[in-house]
Design an enzyme around this catalytic site. Sequence first.
Site, mmCIF file in Angstrom:
data_model
loop_
_atom_site.group_PDB
_atom_site.id
_atom_site.type_symbol
_atom_site.label_atom_id
_atom_site.label_comp_id
_atom_site.label_asym_id
_atom_site.label_seq_id
_atom_site.Cartn_x
_atom_site.Cartn_y
_atom_site.Cartn_z
ATOM 1 N N ASP A 1 -58.084 83.414 97.015
ATOM 2 C CA ASP A 1 -59.446 83.550 97.539
ATOM 3 C C ASP A 1 -59.367 83.665 99.056
ATOM 4 O O ASP A 1 -58.840 82.768 99.731
ATOM 5 C CB ASP A 1 -60.275 82.329 97.133
ATOM 6 C CG ASP A 1 -61.771 82.571 97.260
ATOM 7 O OD1 ASP A 1 -62.163 83.664 97.696
ATOM 8 O OD2 ASP A 1 -62.535 81.650 96.920
ATOM 9 N N ASP B 1 -63.120 89.806 97.407
ATOM 10 C CA ASP B 1 -62.257 88.920 98.187
ATOM 11 C C ASP B 1 -61.520 87.877 97.363
ATOM 12 O O ASP B 1 -61.029 86.889 97.917
ATOM 13 C CB ASP B 1 -63.077 88.229 99.277
ATOM 14 C CG ASP B 1 -64.160 87.310 98.707
ATOM 15 O OD1 ASP B 1 -64.450 87.414 97.495
ATOM 16 O OD2 ASP B 1 -64.718 86.508 99.471
ATOM 17 N N GLU B 2 -61.411 88.055 96.044
ATOM 18 C CA GLU B 2 -60.655 87.096 95.243
ATOM 19 C C GLU B 2 -60.098 87.755 94.000
ATOM 20 O O GLU B 2 -60.630 88.751 93.510
ATOM 21 C CB GLU B 2 -61.522 85.889 94.865
ATOM 22 C CG GLU B 2 -62.714 86.224 93.995
ATOM 23 C CD GLU B 2 -63.491 84.993 93.556
ATOM 24 O OE1 GLU B 2 -62.848 83.970 93.221
ATOM 25 O OE2 GLU B 2 -64.735 85.058 93.527
#
Length: 448
Positions: free
Chosen positions: A27, A121-122
Amino acid sequence: MSKQDGSSRQVTTGPVDDSATPILHVDMDAFFVSVELLSRPELRGKPVLVGGTAGRGVVAAASYEARRYGVNSAMPMSVALRRCPNAIVLRGDYPSYSKYSKRVMQIFGEITPLVEPLSIDEAFLDVSGARRLHGTPAEIAWTIRERVQAETGLTCSIGVAATKYVAKVASSRAKPDGMLVVPAHETVAFLHPLPVSALWGVGRVTEESLLRLGLRTVGDVAAMPPGALERAVGPALAARLAHLARGEDPRAVHTSRVEKSIGHEQTFGHDLVDPVEIRRELLQLSGNVAVRLRKAGLVARTVSLKLRYGDFRTLTRSRTLAEPTDVARRIYDEASEALEGLVGDGERVRLIGVRAENLRESGSGAMLWDPDEEWRDAERTIDEVSAKFGRGAVRPASLVQREREQRSRREARARNDADEQSAGGDGRSRGSGDGEAPFDPTAAGWGW
């Protein structure tokens, strides 16, 4: 899952048994803000927000310095600025976020082919087959963190565990810029002291239900008799929470993710009352949804409308089509039918959204007849023109009128600001008024 300001950070610093922990959850840390700070290093260490500056704008991301004031993502910007008056607000730059996201995902793919992106974003990684080349799961996590920082200037936090759920919890505990390994045999000991909000599927309402039963920790949920838990939250959620509370999560990492729905929504700078204006916004949203359906090669059998009034009452209405579609006109017609009776008589509308559901691949089922054939051909032609000349080159006439009205309002505000300055006022305003939409991740293509 953990305090978002990083004050409860928990990381692995020494040797640990990672022999049965092949799942990583990576993350990125305050991703949007971190990307902005790459080009604005003078803002490091200051409370920075990314999001809409209009009156109804929301926080898309907050630096850890801002989070210490109680500011979180998805919070109304007006609330965030009351909590943190000295915050620096930046507009979003989705192309930059997308560029860095692609580079980060590329790094993951160079470590293992088993990468399941969850968002921009993860991602989950299964490193079971990467040990011979790259080492143990903990060593791989260290390598990823070092490469991401060296090659992008960004930091990430990584959870390493036996299951996806525990890995995700671990990454949240490790923030910012940390790594936490949860050995398989310590899973229950790790989970049970955590608050019930750490369980997937426990939102504010469910958390309140569990707290009323005296269930404050994951361990309390694990010890709860099944029947009592079912009566509190229903059988489906009770079964899932019981499994998660014991650290049980059989889901594998999937490299391809099938979209379950595609939607767009818009929060307005001022409440809308005029039904004509509301339907005009509905047409814009329907067009955005249809474009994404066609790009993905999907059609939808269900169209859902979301409506939030000025007093925050929220309604949803769904309509099922006789034949699945990717045509904006059909989506708009169905959403417009669902809107009937919900607006007018002075009702003030704060937010409106359109979502396509029950998706399947385009052309996967033969239709006896195509009621949208002419509209489909026209919209595909518009897609081709847009690809050549840019989005907005061809638009419905009502949307052209909408933009003219917004431009007129902006020009009127500019004149008013100029008059205020000439009269001795400073002309400053936190909001940009009703002509400029707040930064909205849905407008960048992320859906609901």
